[in-house]
Enzyme design. Structure first.
Site, PDB file in Angstrom:
ATOM      1  N   PRO A   2       0.800  -1.219   0.000  1.00  0.00           N
ATOM      2  CA  PRO A   2       0.000   0.000   0.000  1.00  0.00           C
ATOM      3  C   PRO A   2       0.835   1.273   0.000  1.00  0.00           C
ATOM      4  CG  PRO A   2      -0.113  -1.097   2.120  1.00  0.00           C
ATOM      5  CD  PRO A   2       0.644  -1.991   1.222  1.00  0.00           C
ATOM      6  N   GLU A   3       0.660   2.074  -1.018  1.00  0.00           N
ATOM      7  CA  GLU A   3       1.208   3.421  -1.047  1.00  0.00           C
ATOM      8  C   GLU A   3       0.010   4.369  -1.077  1.00  0.00           C
ATOM      9  OE1 GLU A   3       4.443   3.842  -3.886  1.00  0.00           O
ATOM     10  OE2 GLU A   3       5.005   1.767  -3.622  1.00  0.00           O
ATOM     11  N   HIS A  96      -4.689 -13.897   9.680  1.00  0.00           N
ATOM     12  CA  HIS A  96      -3.848 -12.882  10.312  1.00  0.00           C
ATOM     13  C   HIS A  96      -4.671 -11.723  10.879  1.00  0.00           C
ATOM     14  CE1 HIS A  96      -0.402 -15.048   8.867  1.00  0.00           C
ATOM     15  NE2 HIS A  96      -0.878 -15.015   7.634  1.00  0.00           N
ATOM     16  N   ARG A 117       2.418  -9.444   7.995  1.00  0.00           N
ATOM     17  CA  ARG A 117       3.781  -9.152   8.433  1.00  0.00           C
ATOM     18  C   ARG A 117       3.858  -8.209   9.629  1.00  0.00           C
ATOM     19  NH1 ARG A 117       6.281  -8.854   2.379  1.00  0.00           N
ATOM     20  NH2 ARG A 117       4.130  -9.249   1.843  1.00  0.00           N
ATOM     21  N   LYS A 160      19.686  19.477   0.075  1.00  0.00           N
ATOM     22  CA  LYS A 160      20.176  18.228   0.657  1.00  0.00           C
ATOM     23  C   LYS A 160      21.229  17.553  -0.212  1.00  0.00           C
ATOM     24  CE  LYS A 160      16.413  16.709   3.630  1.00  0.00           C
ATOM     25  NZ  LYS A 160      17.269  16.350   4.754  1.00  0.00           N
TER      26      LYS A 160
END
Length: 291
Positions: A2-3, A96, A117, A160
């Site tokens: 998932p993004e 799960h 996970r 940066k």
DNA sequence: CTATGAACCTGGGCGC
DNA sequence: TGCGCCCAGGTTCATA
């Protein structure tokens, strides 16, 4: 994995199925799923009980459910494999299943957090006056947020000493971008992942941001990306965007622009996919001749 | 302060 | 058949 687009699809599902319902009780089946709630599982469940859920919000990959009249919100992060499912009470527990939330109304659905996970989780936090859970104050606005500051992002790139893909994945500069959409946006913008950001021009930054938005909007329009059964949206339906990825996961397949085989390179304990012809490497990569 | 990399997790796939 | 290893990767934390 998932993004932003997948999380937004989940947020929309929650808005439809869970908003404005009152929590009857919460059941934590795995303590790790509430590890960010420092007061513990019992406290988490106790504080939810009896409170009504407001309109779900999202920033980057985080989403949260405000608890009305408490000044707090349930913060959710799906991690690598998390799902928020709306299921009938009679549906058998998922293998799960980590957290179950039931509601006081008579509708025959409950909210489930399922996560193989266990990188994801739920937690309860105070919200700022803007309605943001306080612990994600360091997360930058995401590129689909109308208030995203393009100029600040550009200046951060120039300031940066880093490379462009690292910057895209830095959630304090721009949020919601993960490994998949970073590779996709860089492919579209024809920029190599290891390019130093110092010399980025404003047009180059804006071009890249445009492609980040384009690829995310494309994913959103088909309901998110899925590579296996791990990601499903709030109603359990898989996304279909994986069929139209141009770079990610396409090692040795021809670039859809020029036909050159896509390459995969180990990168930061994961992989980067790119076209060696369209996305020219910087002249020097870690002191070694490029390509 | 900044940049970098390990640790946290589990299950699928693969070589032997 | 089964064992050991690698891989997926977002975030946090420790280290240089």
């Amino acid at each position: 994995m998932p993004e932003l687009p997948e999380v937004e699809v989940v947020r929309r599902g929650l808005e439809r199925w869970v908003a404005h319902r009152t929590v009857a009780d919460a059941e934590v089946l795995h303590p790790r799923a509430v590890r960010r709630h420092l007061a513990g599982a019992d406290d988490f469940a106790h504080r939810l009980k009896g409170h009504r859920i407001g309109t779900p919000s999202r920033r980057g990959k985080y989403l949260w459910l405000p608890l009305e009249d408490t000044g707090q919100a349930i913060l959710a992060h799906l991690g690598m494999s998390g799902q928020l499912l709306v299921q009938p009470h009679s549906a058998p527990d998922e293998k799960h299943l980590r957290i179950r939330i039931r509601f006081t109304d008579a509708r025959d659905t409950e909210l489930r957090f399922v996560d193989q996970r266990t990188f994801g989780g739920l937690s309860l936090h105070d919200t700022t006056p803007e309605g943001l859970p306080d612990i994600i104050a360091h997360i930058a606005r995401d590129p689909l947020d109308p208030l995203f500051d393009e100029e600040a992002f550009h200046q951060a790139l120039r300031r940066k000493r880093t490379t462009i893909k690292r910057a895209l994945l830095d959630q304090s500069l721009i949020s919601g971008v993960g490994n998949i959409y970073a590779d996709e946006a860089l492919w579209r913008a024809r920029i190599h992942y290891d390019r130093p950001t110092t010399g980025f021009t404003r047009p180059r930054t804006l071009l890249l941001l445009g492609h980040v938005r384009d690829v995310m909007n494309a994913a959103l329009s088909v309901g998110g990306t899925s590579f296996d059964s791990l990601y499903v949206n709030v109603n359990g339906e898989s996304g279909y965007f994986d069929r139209s990825l141009d770079a990610y996961g396409r090692e040795n397949l021809p670039c859809r622009r020029c036909g050159t085989p896509i390459r995969r390179r180990p990168w930061m304990n994961r992989s980067s996919y790119y076209c060696p012809k369209c996305q020219r490497p910087p002249r020097l990569v870690r002191g070694v001749t490029a390509r």
